[in-house]
Design a protein around this motif. Structure first.
Motif, PDB file in Angstrom:
ATOM      1  N   GLY A  43      -4.876   3.277  -3.510  1.00 40.29           N
ATOM      2  CA  GLY A  43      -5.569   3.763  -2.332  1.00 40.29           C
ATOM      3  C   GLY A  43      -5.091   5.114  -1.846  1.00 40.29           C
ATOM      4  N   ASP A 101      -3.074   5.934   0.593  1.00 41.15           N
ATOM      5  CA  ASP A 101      -1.630   6.068   0.820  1.00 41.15           C
ATOM      6  C   ASP A 101      -0.906   6.361  -0.490  1.00 41.15           C
ATOM      7  OD1 ASP A 101      -1.601   5.652   3.587  1.00 41.15           O
ATOM      8  OD2 ASP A 101      -1.717   3.479   3.331  1.00 41.15           O
ATOM      9  N   HIS A 102      -1.349   5.712  -1.560  1.00 44.76           N
ATOM     10  CA  HIS A 102      -0.745   5.974  -2.872  1.00 44.76           C
ATOM     11  C   HIS A 102      -1.000   7.420  -3.298  1.00 44.76           C
ATOM     12  CE1 HIS A 102      -1.422   1.432  -3.411  1.00 44.76           C
ATOM     13  NE2 HIS A 102      -0.123   1.608  -3.274  1.00 44.76           N
ATOM     14  N   THR A 136      -2.289  -4.558  -5.356  1.00 49.93           N
ATOM     15  CA  THR A 136      -3.383  -4.043  -4.543  1.00 49.93           C
ATOM     16  C   THR A 136      -4.031  -2.876  -5.264  1.00 49.93           C
ATOM     17  OG1 THR A 136      -3.992  -3.232  -2.338  1.00 49.93           O
ATOM     18  CG2 THR A 136      -1.961  -2.383  -3.277  1.00 49.93           C
ATOM     19  N   SER A 194       0.822  -1.215   0.000  1.00 50.45           N
ATOM     20  CA  SER A 194       0.000   0.000   0.000  1.00 50.45           C
ATOM     21  C   SER A 194       0.855   1.263   0.000  1.00 50.45           C
ATOM     22  CB  SER A 194      -0.927   0.004   1.218  1.00 50.45           C
ATOM     23  OG  SER A 194      -0.185   0.048   2.418  1.00 50.45           O
ATOM     24  N   SER A 214       0.048   0.533  -9.127  1.00 50.16           N
ATOM     25  CA  SER A 214       0.084  -0.092  -7.808  1.00 50.16           C
ATOM     26  C   SER A 214       0.529  -1.545  -7.976  1.00 50.16           C
ATOM     27  CB  SER A 214      -1.284  -0.015  -7.134  1.00 50.16           C
ATOM     28  OG  SER A 214      -2.278  -0.599  -7.958  1.00 50.16           O
TER      29      SER A 214
END
Length: 626
Positions: free
Chosen positions: A290, A292-293, A287, A242, A284
């Protein structure tokens, strides 16, 4: 389980980790006078040095892109680490054994392990890259060739091949004096002693500082015992899916320069985009993309993050529509505007480049449309717009989409666009959007209770459920020059001000970021030594913390003294009074003195009082007796 890092150890890490040495390992610095050092910013592409390190204060700041902080935040950003990881990295570097509170006191890992893991990953990447030329890797070379990738492309992206034997990498790294335990913790070897990757094409996954964190591997042999098409490094000390993006090492500077990031789904899609000229592409790893990205990308963009773009590529089928809706549901986590680039035929960027060439990939991104517009179109298609109740239901379903648009200057245009799509009066649509906006900001719509911290955050770092970041003020805005100037003096010379800060209040600041910095410093224990550092550490908003760093190192207009500070404070208070006078005069002009005599007289009395305060503050601002 270990708790938080002991506060004394945090200070020891900062003291022993000289910022000029840590930054100097990544940036060529030269003296700039006044004890400061300058160099080319590592966070954006520039030709003239605007990156400044001030060792005496322990801060760095770039006047070009706005990045700034202390030695810990520099390690976080340059290596894409969390706060705790950055502290542990620096502790390893200076040979400090960290203590942890609220736990059993044991370290999270043995000292030096992070450095050994990163070194093992780097040697593994070089080993895999050499193996791509071996006879056993012919299937991998064919795979790349069929997708239009040359040997030079493979070398540029560091693609390698994991041998089929199952112990080649283990034996190679044991010869380099690594232990099997180190290699298991690095995710390179399994507990039973077999190589984690066997008989697969391998892509190194690097952070923004080009350190190899882990690998992604693709199945190329039919007899591969692992059924998954793609296999990624398991979660390790340095690899957390993540918190990593494939291609970030190559896209870091282009993202900062162009203020754009293109998010694709696979390693070959990233390659296709970069080769085609879309050098801001990332993906990514194992996953979904999200929050955090999104924060990783936001840190790489310029200071005007609201003008930035995050472009997602989706297929035009039902799965692509579902993916777009999922991204939209978390759109509030993005500081930039979000777009989608749809390929109607269902091809991904790699397939598109194979069929249409580099130009087709560039055109795909150029045809991007706002994410909200794509989701709105799919929302309206669910309703019968030939019926009055269907049109009203469609507007009510789409109103929250318009209300979520961050650029308020665009909302009126989008309201008219929605009204045209459904065939309703724009005023009716505007009313539904306003109601949606009120529901969005209603107190009962917000989560109740304070957030529960699950990890230690850097000074100024957001927890995932904290409010959105305040906007960064333009340092060249002359209307806000007094607010900026006052805060510079307060942060750099707090001892020049009396305990009440010369009568300054938070409401004296018009810009929310300046106001937040003042509110925080006013609640911070006074003292010359380390005052600015304590203010930065106390700021929960990353933009405000970044702003406080800038203000603490920007040069002052004159040599400050108590008189200078008193006059500056008066100028700030005067600016607020002038704003209040302007607002009150505007209300008086709209008030009928005969029909609304009581209200008019009350406001006129307030105006006289404000005029008296204005004269007093005006005299103080120029050094005259009040």
């Amino acid at each position: 389980m270990a708790g938080l890092i002991h506060p004394e150890d945090l200070e020891t890490v900062r003291e022993r980790s000289r910022i000029e040495d840590v930054v100097g390992a990544s940036v060529q610095l030269r003296p700039a006078g006044g004890g400061a050092l300058v160099g080319l910013c590592p966070f954006h592409d520039e030709k003239t040095p605007s990156f400044r390190v001030t060792p005496s204060k322990g801060f760095y700041y770039c006047f070009g892109c706005g990045e700034g902080g202390d030695v810990i935040s520099f390690v976080q950003k340059i290596n894409n680490m969390g706060f705790t990881e950055a502290v542990e990295y620096l502790a390893d570097r200076v040979g400090l054994q960290l203590r942890y509170t609220e736990g059993d006191g044991a370290p999270r890992h043995e000292p030096g392990l992070r450095m050994r893991v990163l070194e093992a990953n780097q040697l593994a990447a070089e080993f895999f890259a050499r193996q791509l030329s071996s006879p056993d890797a012919v299937e991998g070379r064919v795979f790349l060739d069929q997708r239009g990738f040359t040997r030079e492309h493979a070398e540029h992206f560091g693609i390698g091949f994991a041998p089929r034997g199952g112990r080649e990498l283990l034996n190679y790294l044991l010869e380099k004096k690594f232990t099997k335990d180190d290699l298991v913790k690095a995710g390179l070897v399994r507990e039973a002693g077999w190589d984690f990757f066997q008989g697969r094409l391998v892509w190194p996954i690097r952070d923004a500082g080009r350190s190899t964190l882990g690998f992604g591997a693709r199945r190329i042999f039919d007899d591969d015992r692992m059924p998954a098409k793609y296999l990624n490094t398991p979660e390790t000390l340095v690899y957390k899916k993540s918190h990593v993006l494939y291609g970030l090492d190559l896209a870091r500077q282009p993202i900062g320069k162009k203020n754009q990031a293109v998010v694709v789904e696979g390693y070959t899609d990233v390659m296709a985009c970069h080769i085609a000229g879309v050098d801001t592409a990332v993906a990514s790893c194992g996953t979904a993309f999200g929050s955090d990205h999104s924060r990783m990308i936001a840190r790489l963009m310029t200071s005007d993050a609201l003008a930035g773009e995050v472009v997602f590529t989706f297929d035009g089928d039902a799965a692509g529509q579902a993916a777009a809706l999922k991204v939209f549901s978390s759109d509030a986590t993005f500081s930039a505007q979000t777009y989608v680039a749809i390929e109607p035929g269902g091809m991904d960027p790699c397939e598109l480049r194979m069929s249409g060439g580099d130009a087709a990939v560039r055109e795909l991104v150029a045809r991007r449309i706002p994410l909200y517009r794509y989701v709105m179109k799919n929302t309206l298609e669910r309703f019968d717009l030939d019926r009055a109740d269907g049109r009203l239901a469609a507007v009510r379903a789409a109103a929250p989409l318009v209300a979520s648009v961050r650029d308020v200057a665009l909302v009126s245009g989008y309201i008219r666009e929605l009204a045209g799509l459904v065939g309703m009066n724009p005023d009716e649509v505007r009313g539904e959007v306003q109601r949606a906006n009120r529901r969005k900001t209603a107190p009962d719509a917000r989560p109740s209770g304070p957030p529960t911290p699950t990890e230690q955050h850097a000074p100024g770092q957001h927890a995932p459920d904290q409010p959105a970041m305040v906007p960064l003020p333009d340092p060249g805005d002359r209307r806000l020059a007094t607010e900026r100037g006052v805060l510079k003096v307060v942060l750099q010379q707090p001892g020049l001000f009396p305990p009440d800060w010369g009568g300054i209040e938070a409401d004296d600041f018009f810009h929310p970021a300046y106001r937040l910095v003042f509110e925080t410093l006013a609640a911070t224990p006074r003292g010359e030594a380390g005052f600015a550092q304590r203010v930065v550490s106390a700021l929960a908003d990353p933009v405000a913390a970044q702003l406080a760093v800038a203000l603490s190192v920007e040069p002052l207009l004159a040599e400050p003294n108590a008189t200078y500070a008193r006059e500056y404070a008066a100028r700030l208070r005067l600016a607020r009074v002038l704003r209040e006078i302007g607002d009150l005069k505007s209300r008086l002009q709209r008030t009928n003195p005969i029909e609304e005599q009581a209200a008019y007289n009350r406001m006129f009395a307030q105006l006289l009082e404000l005029e008296t305060r204005r004269r007093t503050l005006q005299a103080m601002a120029v050094g005259e007796p009040a």
